[in-house]
Design a protein around this motif. Structure first.
Motif, short mmCIF file in Angstrom:
data_model
loop_
_atom_site.label_atom_id
_atom_site.label_comp_id
_atom_site.label_asym_id
_atom_site.label_seq_id
_atom_site.Cartn_x
_atom_site.Cartn_y
_atom_site.Cartn_z
N ALA A 82 0.82 -1.21 0.00
CA ALA A 82 0.00 0.00 0.00
C ALA A 82 0.86 1.26 0.00
N THR A 83 2.20 1.09 -0.02
CA THR A 83 3.10 2.23 0.05
C THR A 83 3.78 2.45 -1.29
N VAL A 84 3.77 3.69 -1.73
CA VAL A 84 4.47 4.05 -2.97
C VAL A 84 5.90 4.41 -2.60
N SER A 85 6.82 3.49 -2.87
CA SER A 85 8.22 3.71 -2.50
C SER A 85 9.10 2.91 -3.44
N GLY A 86 10.41 3.09 -3.29
CA GLY A 86 11.35 2.37 -4.13
C GLY A 86 11.77 3.18 -5.33
N ASN A 87 12.28 2.50 -6.36
CA ASN A 87 12.80 3.15 -7.57
C ASN A 87 11.79 3.03 -8.70
N PRO A 103 7.42 17.55 -15.66
CA PRO A 103 6.73 18.27 -14.58
C PRO A 103 5.78 17.38 -13.77
N LEU A 104 5.06 16.49 -14.46
CA LEU A 104 4.14 15.60 -13.74
C LEU A 104 4.90 14.61 -12.86
N LEU A 105 6.03 14.12 -13.36
CA LEU A 105 6.82 13.18 -12.57
C LEU A 105 7.38 13.86 -11.32
N ALA A 106 7.79 15.12 -11.45
CA ALA A 106 8.28 15.86 -10.28
C ALA A 106 7.17 16.06 -9.25
N SER A 109 6.47 12.71 -7.58
CA SER A 109 7.53 12.37 -6.63
C SER A 109 7.39 13.16 -5.34
N ALA A 110 6.96 14.42 -5.45
CA ALA A 110 6.79 15.25 -4.25
C ALA A 110 5.69 14.71 -3.34
N LEU A 111 4.72 14.00 -3.93
CA LEU A 111 3.63 13.42 -3.14
C LEU A 111 4.07 12.17 -2.39
N HIS A 112 5.19 11.56 -2.83
CA HIS A 112 5.63 10.29 -2.26
C HIS A 112 7.12 10.38 -1.91
N PRO A 113 7.44 10.84 -0.70
CA PRO A 113 8.84 11.07 -0.31
C PRO A 113 9.71 9.81 -0.36
N ALA A 270 3.67 -3.35 -9.34
CA ALA A 270 4.16 -2.66 -8.15
C ALA A 270 3.30 -1.43 -7.86
N PRO A 271 3.03 -1.13 -6.60
CA PRO A 271 2.19 0.03 -6.26
C PRO A 271 2.71 1.33 -6.85
N ARG A 272 4.04 1.51 -6.89
CA ARG A 272 4.59 2.76 -7.44
C ARG A 272 4.24 2.91 -8.92
N VAL A 273 4.24 1.79 -9.65
CA VAL A 273 3.92 1.85 -11.08
C VAL A 273 2.43 2.06 -11.27
N ARG A 274 1.62 1.29 -10.57
CA ARG A 274 0.16 1.40 -10.69
C ARG A 274 -0.31 2.80 -10.31
N THR A 275 0.21 3.34 -9.22
CA THR A 275 -0.21 4.67 -8.76
C THR A 275 0.25 5.75 -9.73
N PHE A 276 1.45 5.60 -10.29
CA PHE A 276 1.95 6.58 -11.26
C PHE A 276 1.10 6.57 -12.53
N LEU A 277 0.70 5.40 -13.00
CA LEU A 277 -0.15 5.31 -14.19
C LEU A 277 -1.49 6.00 -13.94
#
Length: 288
Positions: A82-87, A103-106, A109-113, A270-277
């Motif tokens: 449930a955590t957006v983390s990693g690379n 700009p969207l990626l920045a 990233s700011a939303l997920h330290p 991965a949550p980071r990929v799914r959330t980014f999409l």
């Protein structure tokens, strides 16, 4: 193993079957299978009572610890899922990447330290698995069946040129007029087929006056008055609005190449990929 512990705790196989939501025959088969795999007898069963064998007593004590450890691991994995983390590594075309994705990626990233992101800008189609890339942002369809493609936003392409070029060379009224114009092409081929849709579809083989495998270079050539370019609306919307470029042959639409996110096959994204999409799909708004 969970069934075996349940049988011991409940005091009977039938009670354990009811507690685990399976039939008595199914519970009996599973228990026999466990004993067969271990090669030992775990329970002494009579019509009135059951008791643990010495081997069953040993397995019961160890099973309690194993299942407790497993539950702890499952809880830890659940929290991580449930955590957006990693690379997170993303690739995108040069122009689109600079103007829209970076700009969207920045912001994402700011939303997920806990997230570390890399953006690889290239007009080349990378091998995602070999390069270790999580997501590729691409125009058009999917050619490789080993990848999954998710539509992100509509996109249409336009023919455009600078006002200075059109003043010197005139405005084409029909696609065939392009044969007398200086065409700018993205790619390293001297010739290219430009297709136009509508009531009377036209496919025209143009000979590029200038060609480059970098869309930003072709964009610059168009702004500098070197010819007519075929560009995505994502790249030239601001120039069209400001008058630095002018759309031509607007009555002859060019086949669309919607914006897609492409990623390798995976049953558990991965949550980071799914959330980014999801973030991209919500924030990418087609210009124009």
């Amino acid at each position: 193993m969970r069934l075996f512990v349940s049988v011991v705790d409940a005091g009977s196989l039938s009670a354990a079957a009811r507690a685990t939501g399976i039939t008595l025959p199914a519970a009996s088969r599973r228990l026999r299978h466990l004993e067969a795999c271990l090669g030992v007898r775990l329970l002494r069963r009579t019509t009135r009572r059951q008791s643990l064998t010495e081997e069953g007593e040993l397995l019961y004590r160890r099973a309690l610890q194993v299942l407790a450890d497993l539950e702890q691991v499952e809880q830890q994995l659940s929290r991580q899922s449930a955590t957006v983390s990693g690379n997170l590594r993303v690739t995108a075309p040069l122009a689109l990447g600079r103007r829209r994705i970076a700009p969207l990626l920045a912001d994402f990233s700011a939303l997920h330290p806990g997230l570390h992101t890399q953006l690889d800008l290239t007009d080349a189609l990378l091998d995602l698995v070999e390069s270790g890339t999580d997501v590729a942002i691409r125009f058009g369809g999917l050619d490789d069946s080993s990848y999954i493609s998710r539509p992100l936003a509509p996109n249409h392409r336009v023919l455009c040129a600078s006002p200075a070029y059109l003043q010197r060379h005139g405005v084409p009224a029909h696609p065939t007029d392009l044969l007398a114009h200086r065409c700018l092409h993205i790619g390293l081929q001297a010739q290219a087929d430009w297709r136009f849709e509508g009531e009377n579809p036209v496919t025209l083989r143009i000979v590029a006056r200038l060609a480059a495998n970098d869309g930003e270079v072709v964009h610059r050539w168009a702004l500098d008055g070197h010819g007519i370019a075929r560009k995505s609306i994502w790249d030239v919307a601001e120039d069209l609005e400001a008058g630095r470029l002018v759309q031509v042959l607007a009555d002859y639409p060019i086949p669309a190449a919607p914006l897609h996110a492409v990623y390798p096959h995976s049953r558990h994204l991965a949550p980071r990929v799914r959330t980014f999409l999801d973030y991209l799909a919500a924030h990418l708004v087609t210009p124009g």
